[in-house]
Design a protein around this motif. Structure first.
Motif, PDB file in Angstrom:
ATOM      1  N   ASP A   1      -4.548  -1.254  11.488  1.00 19.55           N
ATOM      2  CA  ASP A   1      -5.875  -0.769  11.110  1.00 19.55           C
ATOM      3  C   ASP A   1      -6.074   0.676  11.563  1.00 19.55           C
ATOM      4  OD1 ASP A   1      -8.567  -1.266  10.054  1.00 19.55           O
ATOM      5  OD2 ASP A   1      -9.197  -1.055  12.141  1.00 19.55           O
ATOM      6  N   TYR A   2      -5.638   0.996  12.768  1.00 22.64           N
ATOM      7  CA  TYR A   2      -5.786   2.358  13.283  1.00 22.64           C
ATOM      8  C   TYR A   2      -5.002   3.353  12.429  1.00 22.64           C
ATOM      9  CZ  TYR A   2      -5.611   6.334  16.471  1.00 22.64           C
ATOM     10  OH  TYR A   2      -5.715   7.588  17.016  1.00 22.64           O
ATOM     11  N   LEU A   3      -3.759   3.009  12.105  1.00 21.99           N
ATOM     12  CA  LEU A   3      -2.932   3.901  11.289  1.00 21.99           C
ATOM     13  C   LEU A   3      -3.523   4.092   9.899  1.00 21.99           C
ATOM     14  CD1 LEU A   3       0.649   2.653  12.278  1.00 21.99           C
ATOM     15  CD2 LEU A   3      -0.456   4.794  12.962  1.00 21.99           C
ATOM     16  N   HIS A   4      -4.077   3.003   9.339  1.00 27.49           N
ATOM     17  CA  HIS A   4      -4.655   3.094   8.001  1.00 27.49           C
ATOM     18  C   HIS A   4      -5.891   3.978   7.998  1.00 27.49           C
ATOM     19  CE1 HIS A   4      -7.247   1.632   4.644  1.00 27.49           C
ATOM     20  NE2 HIS A   4      -6.108   1.791   3.986  1.00 27.49           N
ATOM     21  N   ARG A   5      -6.756   3.817   8.997  1.00 29.70           N
ATOM     22  CA  ARG A   5      -8.009   4.582   9.041  1.00 29.70           C
ATOM     23  C   ARG A   5      -7.784   6.068   9.332  1.00 29.70           C
ATOM     24  NH1 ARG A   5     -10.843   3.517  13.058  1.00 29.70           N
ATOM     25  NH2 ARG A   5      -9.695   1.861  14.116  1.00 29.70           N
ATOM     26  N   HIS A   6      -6.723   6.394  10.062  1.00 30.03           N
ATOM     27  CA  HIS A   6      -6.531   7.781  10.496  1.00 30.03           C
ATOM     28  C   HIS A   6      -5.426   8.528   9.756  1.00 30.03           C
ATOM     29  CE1 HIS A   6      -8.748   6.065  13.937  1.00 30.03           C
ATOM     30  NE2 HIS A   6      -9.190   7.293  14.124  1.00 30.03           N
ATOM     31  N   PHE A   7      -4.465   7.792   9.169  1.00 27.08           N
ATOM     32  CA  PHE A   7      -3.306   8.485   8.603  1.00 27.08           C
ATOM     33  C   PHE A   7      -2.948   8.055   7.182  1.00 27.08           C
ATOM     34  CE2 PHE A   7      -2.726   8.297  13.240  1.00 27.08           C
ATOM     35  CZ  PHE A   7      -2.657   9.647  13.528  1.00 27.08           C
ATOM     36  N   ALA A   8      -3.742   7.180   6.568  1.00 26.90           N
ATOM     37  CA  ALA A   8      -3.399   6.682   5.229  1.00 26.90           C
ATOM     38  C   ALA A   8      -3.313   7.822   4.219  1.00 26.90           C
ATOM     39  CB  ALA A   8      -4.429   5.652   4.776  1.00 26.90           C
ATOM     40  N   LEU A   9      -2.242   7.828   3.451  1.00 28.72           N
ATOM     41  CA  LEU A   9      -2.045   8.849   2.421  1.00 28.72           C
ATOM     42  C   LEU A   9      -2.771   8.490   1.133  1.00 28.72           C
ATOM     43  CD1 LEU A   9       1.786   9.463   2.940  1.00 28.72           C
ATOM     44  CD2 LEU A   9      -0.129  10.806   3.851  1.00 28.72           C
ATOM     45  N   LEU A  10      -2.944   7.186   0.887  1.00 29.80           N
ATOM     46  CA  LEU A  10      -3.605   6.710  -0.325  1.00 29.80           C
ATOM     47  C   LEU A  10      -4.685   5.703   0.041  1.00 29.80           C
ATOM     48  CD1 LEU A  10      -0.371   6.037  -2.451  1.00 29.80           C
ATOM     49  CD2 LEU A  10      -1.846   8.059  -2.601  1.00 29.80           C
ATOM     50  N   ASP A  11      -5.581   5.465  -0.884  1.00 31.00           N
ATOM     51  CA  ASP A  11      -6.612   4.444  -0.707  1.00 31.00           C
ATOM     52  C   ASP A  11      -6.303   3.293  -1.663  1.00 31.00           C
ATOM     53  OD1 ASP A  11      -8.853   3.011  -0.042  1.00 31.00           O
ATOM     54  OD2 ASP A  11     -10.188   4.171  -1.349  1.00 31.00           O
ATOM     55  N   ILE A  12      -5.457   2.377  -1.202  1.00 29.61           N
ATOM     56  CA  ILE A  12      -4.974   1.294  -2.062  1.00 29.61           C
ATOM     57  C   ILE A  12      -5.940   0.117  -2.003  1.00 29.61           C
ATOM     58  CG2 ILE A  12      -3.094  -0.349  -2.434  1.00 29.61           C
ATOM     59  CD1 ILE A  12      -1.179   1.763  -1.348  1.00 29.61           C
ATOM     60  N   GLN A  13      -6.360  -0.367  -3.163  1.00 32.50           N
ATOM     61  CA  GLN A  13      -7.277  -1.494  -3.264  1.00 32.50           C
ATOM     62  C   GLN A  13      -6.494  -2.790  -3.548  1.00 32.50           C
ATOM     63  OE1 GLN A  13     -10.582  -1.096  -2.547  1.00 32.50           O
ATOM     64  NE2 GLN A  13      -9.903   0.990  -2.059  1.00 32.50           N
ATOM     65  N   PRO A  14      -7.052  -3.940  -3.156  1.00 36.29           N
ATOM     66  CA  PRO A  14      -6.332  -5.212  -3.306  1.00 36.29           C
ATOM     67  C   PRO A  14      -6.344  -5.762  -4.740  1.00 36.29           C
ATOM     68  CG  PRO A  14      -8.468  -5.592  -2.278  1.00 36.29           C
ATOM     69  CD  PRO A  14      -8.318  -4.104  -2.402  1.00 36.29           C
ATOM     70  N   THR A  15      -5.639  -5.100  -5.641  1.00 41.54           N
ATOM     71  CA  THR A  15      -5.456  -5.621  -6.998  1.00 41.54           C
ATOM     72  C   THR A  15      -4.189  -6.472  -7.037  1.00 41.54           C
ATOM     73  OG1 THR A  15      -4.109  -3.739  -7.716  1.00 41.54           O
ATOM     74  CG2 THR A  15      -6.513  -3.521  -7.922  1.00 41.54           C
ATOM     75  N   LEU A  16      -4.012  -7.231  -8.111  1.00 42.04           N
ATOM     76  CA  LEU A  16      -2.842  -8.107  -8.246  1.00 42.04           C
ATOM     77  C   LEU A  16      -1.539  -7.306  -8.159  1.00 42.04           C
ATOM     78  CD1 LEU A  16      -1.531 -10.847  -8.813  1.00 42.04           C
ATOM     79  CD2 LEU A  16      -1.846 -10.408 -11.273  1.00 42.04           C
ATOM     80  N   LEU A  17      -1.508  -6.178  -8.849  1.00 43.37           N
ATOM     81  CA  LEU A  17      -0.310  -5.342  -8.827  1.00 43.37           C
ATOM     82  C   LEU A  17      -0.011  -4.842  -7.424  1.00 43.37           C
ATOM     83  CD1 LEU A  17       1.957  -3.802 -10.236  1.00 43.37           C
ATOM     84  CD2 LEU A  17       0.305  -1.954 -10.692  1.00 43.37           C
ATOM     85  N   HIS A  18      -1.048  -4.466  -6.705  1.00 45.32           N
ATOM     86  CA  HIS A  18      -0.840  -3.943  -5.355  1.00 45.32           C
ATOM     87  C   HIS A  18      -0.389  -5.043  -4.395  1.00 45.32           C
ATOM     88  CE1 HIS A  18      -3.657  -0.333  -6.311  1.00 45.32           C
ATOM     89  NE2 HIS A  18      -2.398  -0.073  -6.620  1.00 45.32           N
ATOM     90  N   TRP A  19      -0.887  -6.274  -4.593  1.00 43.95           N
ATOM     91  CA  TRP A  19      -0.404  -7.389  -3.783  1.00 43.95           C
ATOM     92  C   TRP A  19       1.092  -7.603  -4.007  1.00 43.95           C
ATOM     93  CZ3 TRP A  19      -2.699  -9.437   0.235  1.00 43.95           C
ATOM     94  CH2 TRP A  19      -4.085  -9.462   0.331  1.00 43.95           C
TER      95      TRP A  19
END
Length: 408
Positions: free
Chosen positions: A63-81
């Motif tokens: 969670d910390y890495l995602h909130r501070h260093f995420a390069l993209l904002d990936i949403q939970p779609t079927l393809l992304h799962w």
């Protein structure tokens, strides 16, 4: 009621282990051996217990890495799962492969390969050291942009699936053999046969092995375990023997770069003499005799009680104060060490019994901190110390019977 639903993994896995054992017995297959089964379950129990304290930390890291260093904002779609599951397995492949090709990673992973049985209990042989090592590989996932919630769900699925590939009851699965890691593929991975070494690293999908040239079909009966069998069911030795061997190998080298080469060298090129040196330093040389029904029954009783305690402890963790959590955890870990040492027929297990009783008395005193509790505890302690040698002799004779040797 705030309960931990993941506690139900304990009875669920035990159900499938029991089912596999029942089918194997009915079909005359000798897939289970007492000492191996106990040793396997000991490792699995320790991982489940320690995961209680570390799972939250792993989630925090993602969670910390995602909130501070995420390069993209990936949403939970079927393809992304689907992409997340594939990428997770891809990273596992490389973690797993390095776990067999680099000494320091092999030290964390070797515990999973020590069993000379191959059944569902072998699938429980995951250590917390291994969990930490693979988490390091997976930290790239939140940095790419997958949120911690998605990662957690996929890792749960990714953790459950391989448990069911540790079986000899299921043969080849037709077209699935080309896509998924099947029991046949994973039998190859656990085999010590020369043509099977360092093959089939995939966890869910076999496509990575075929892509990177590490795939092998199951063509002859596998022989399970290490190429040089460990020869010990000690809980502590199983976890730390290769770290000891690695330490001895490093100290035998002169110069920083030579030491570094040992740490990051290949297990296939590791000096096998280090095992013998480590055993001389840390293992008893007393020969283990045939187990008696007496101490097998005692170990089984310990195992049953520990699994029962673990389930309820995990289920109700939110209602257990931290000091009690630590005391119960200490009791369980001491029991695992105790069980492994009993399988090795060591006499010092007697002193672990004092420590186990002490941890339980700590729980009692936490809930009933009265003068009466203190006086009774102190009285029992004094009596136990006064009659220490007499109690020890009786304990060892009751436990080991004719196996017990006074001078061992």
């Amino acid at each position: 009621m705030n309960i931990n639903i993941f506690a139900f993994a304990v009875p669920l896995f035990l159900f499938f282990i029991g089912l596999e054992y029942f089918i194997a017995r009915k079909t005359g297959k000798k897939y289970f051996h007492f000492n191996e089964t106990i040793a396997n379950l000991n490792v699995g129990i320790a991982e489940r217990l320690i995961d209680l304290f570390t799972a939250g930390a792993f989630y925090f890291v993602y969670d910390y890495l995602h909130r501070h260093f995420a390069l993209l904002d990936i949403q939970p779609t079927l393809l992304h799962w689907i992409l997340l599951l594939l990428f997770t397995d891809f990273l596992w492949y490389w973690y797993h492969r390095l776990g067999h090709e680099v000494n320091i990673f092999w030290a964390a992973h070797v515990v999973h390969h020590q069993s000379e049985d191959f059944n569902l209990t072998t699938g429980t042989r995951i250590t917390i050291i291994q969990a930490v090592a693979r988490t390091f590989f997976w930290t790239i996932i939140p940095i790419i942009g997958f949120p911690a919630e998605m990662i957690t769900v996929v890792l749960i699925i990714h953790g459950i699936y391989p448990f069911f590939t540790h079986t000899q009851l299921i043969g080849k699965l037709g077209i699935l053999e080309y896509i998924l890691v099947t029991p046949s593929h994973h039998r190859v991975h656990h085999a010590a046969n020369e043509q099977y070494l360092d093959k089939n690293y995939g966890d869910m999908f076999i496509i990575w092995d075929k892509l990177f040239g590490t795939f092998a079909k199951e063509t002859e009966a596998p022989v399970y375990g290490l190429t040089k069998p460990l020869g010990s069911h000690s809980f502590l030795w199983q976890h730390f023997h290769f770290f000891v061997e690695l330490g001895l190998a490093v100290t035998s080298q002169k110069g920083f770069w030579n030491k570094l080469k040992v740490v990051f060298g290949k297990p296939a090129e590791f000096d096998e003499r280090m095992r013998s040196k480590a055993e001389i330093l840390f293992l008893s040389h007393r020969k283990v005799q045939a187990p008696t029904h007496r101490f097998k029954g005692y170990v089984l009783g310990q195992m049953a009680f520990t699994l029962f305690l673990l389930f309820w402890f995990l289920l109700l963790e939110h209602y257990v104060p931290l000091p009690v959590q630590l005391a119960i955890s200490l009791f369980i870990l001491l029991t695992l060490v105790n069980s492994g040492a009993i399988l090795e027929q060591r006499r010092w297990v007697f002193y672990l019994e004092y420590l186990r009783i002490g941890s339980l008395m700590g729980v009692v005193y936490y809930y009933y901190p009265t003068p009466t509790t203190f006086v009774l505890s102190a009285g029992l302690l004094v009596a136990a110390l006064v009659y220490l040698r007499s109690i020890e002799r009786q304990y060892l004779r009751l436990l080991y019977g004719n196996i017990y040797l006074p001078n061992s």
